[in-house]
Design a protein around this motif. Sequence first.
Motif: not given
Length: 630
Positions: A487-507
């Motif tokens: 979630l450190k890689s998630y930006d609430p302002q733009s509601q976007s993920w910065g790193q593909p691996h991190e988004r995969g870990h969240f999934a």
Amino acid sequence: MSEETQYATAEPLIRRLEIKKVFEQLTPDEKLYAHYSSRAAWAATRIILRQVSPEAEQIYKFILELHKACNGKWESLLDRIDLKQLLGFAAIFLANIGNYGYGDQKFVPRISRDFAYSIASAASENATSLLDHCIGYKLSQEPHMIGYTSATSQNQYFTGDTPFTQADANALGHIMDQNRIGKENTRVQRIIATQDGEATLAINILQASVARDDQPRDLDNMIDGQRLEPYKDSQRLWVKDKSPVVETIFGFVEPYRDPAGTRAEFEGIVTIVDKQNTKALRTLVEKSLDFTSKLPWVEIGGSHGEAITSLGPFENASFESPDFTSVHALTYCSTIIFLGINLPNFEHIRENDGFKNLILANREIPADPDRHDASSETPFIDSAEVRTFISHHHYAWNLQITIHELLGHGTGRMITEDFNGKPNFNITSPPISPLTQKPIKTWYKKGETWTSVFGKLATTIEECRAEALGVIYNQYLHFGVLGVESLKSYDPQSQSWGQPHERGHFAMIRVLMAQEGFMKIDIDESLGRLIVRIDRTKILSHGKKALGELIMRLHVYRCTADINAARAYYEGLTHVDDYWLTVRDIVKATPAKTLIFLQANTFIKNGKVLIKEYEPTVEGVIQSWADREY
């Protein structure tokens, strides 16, 4: 300052890539080859800096100018607490080759504008001049992430007089696909010119190349083969060079930072083979067909008791065991140093010519569970489990990465048409989808590729699929931790993920927590603390089941170009609601040191190649980069 500001820590966690002992075992000729390959790799630094941010190259020059002025004697410039903050920033900047770190989020030094100028003036006029060009960017909190251009994000892949939107990038991508222009080595500029009082719009597609056009060419005359095909040919030769003593990787390789998910960042890598560990990996590779045949989408073809002749429509019919090598990194010139590498990224080369897997043996060092501060590196695990977790983490993580590369990135068959429109399947009787039990309705049409269809989702879906394939016992708890840290890689302002691996870990944490009673997060908001817990008795019944369903969905979507179903599923799975924003606040507030890697340098003296390693300090990191520049 914005709550999203990432301050560079004054004392980062520095891990040295130990290489001297392995390097000394090379022959004189091998040392020379490794040395000159390394020099070529480090020469790519400025290419990478220019891909990161508009100010990155100027900040790089500024840091090295300060070092040159004081010859590494930093206290001779100023002896203040701010100096420690500046050196910490400099070390992190150099190790990341830019001012955006893992997660594509910007970090800034915790220093004042006045201090920056005071140390620049104490150094040289050139330092002050360089600072003039980058001070605003260097200390500014915005744009704080890489993405399509906005008030909060920027990128160096789409530039020009007016910003590109995602719709613009998709439309241009379609045109490039239709004209067979590879995107990996390109950047795009939008130019507005005024002539006779009328504004005209032009889009320049810039291709990285050793050749140079005297005049710009219209799209109709732009041929992909003049630029990208020679690189593809080099990749075909590269995969045939099995386990060389000195392995090299050069080129525009990973597309993680392009907001469209297709243009790649340059990297230069030089490694030395670890013969003993490679022998163990080859034993695993010899069994890879057995492992692949057990994957959920595979349909075994062949008579009972005879050799396997088919693995079904979603796996390569003629499976060839890939090259799998354990190596030690001598030089890794890239914004991210990965533990495992699987290349090339061109699907048609992977399917027709093969691919390579590399595991970096000196990238991950076993932790000491008896260290007094060991628990500080595992803040989201119950104190009663810390020792066991750390004791097994190194070995479990290395095995997970091995499976990630071998079976995760190494499996799958795209259902596609070639450039002549010929399908690689029976179009009158399409394959049956294991998700719907009906014939597939989508596939890759003429000119389409995995990245062109899936765009920014391509890399994160692929990494999530590969990660989920590699999970074993200790890793279920670890991926729970990675899920909350992502979630450190998630930006609430733009509601976007910065790193593909991190988004995969969240999934992954989302599907694991959806299994009743298997994984949970205990939150104590009053203490600002959270603990990840799993029920180990439910690993096979719940954990394995959840990840099996995840990889089946992602694999079939990927093979059949079903972007609509993939987007609906994956974007819903990785949506961050109020509960997860609370988790994110706790994670971001939890103290953590920034991990950076310190690399050696090679030099030629009296005809011999010598290697120099450095002390694991911020000064040592800066010195290593200064030695590469001079």
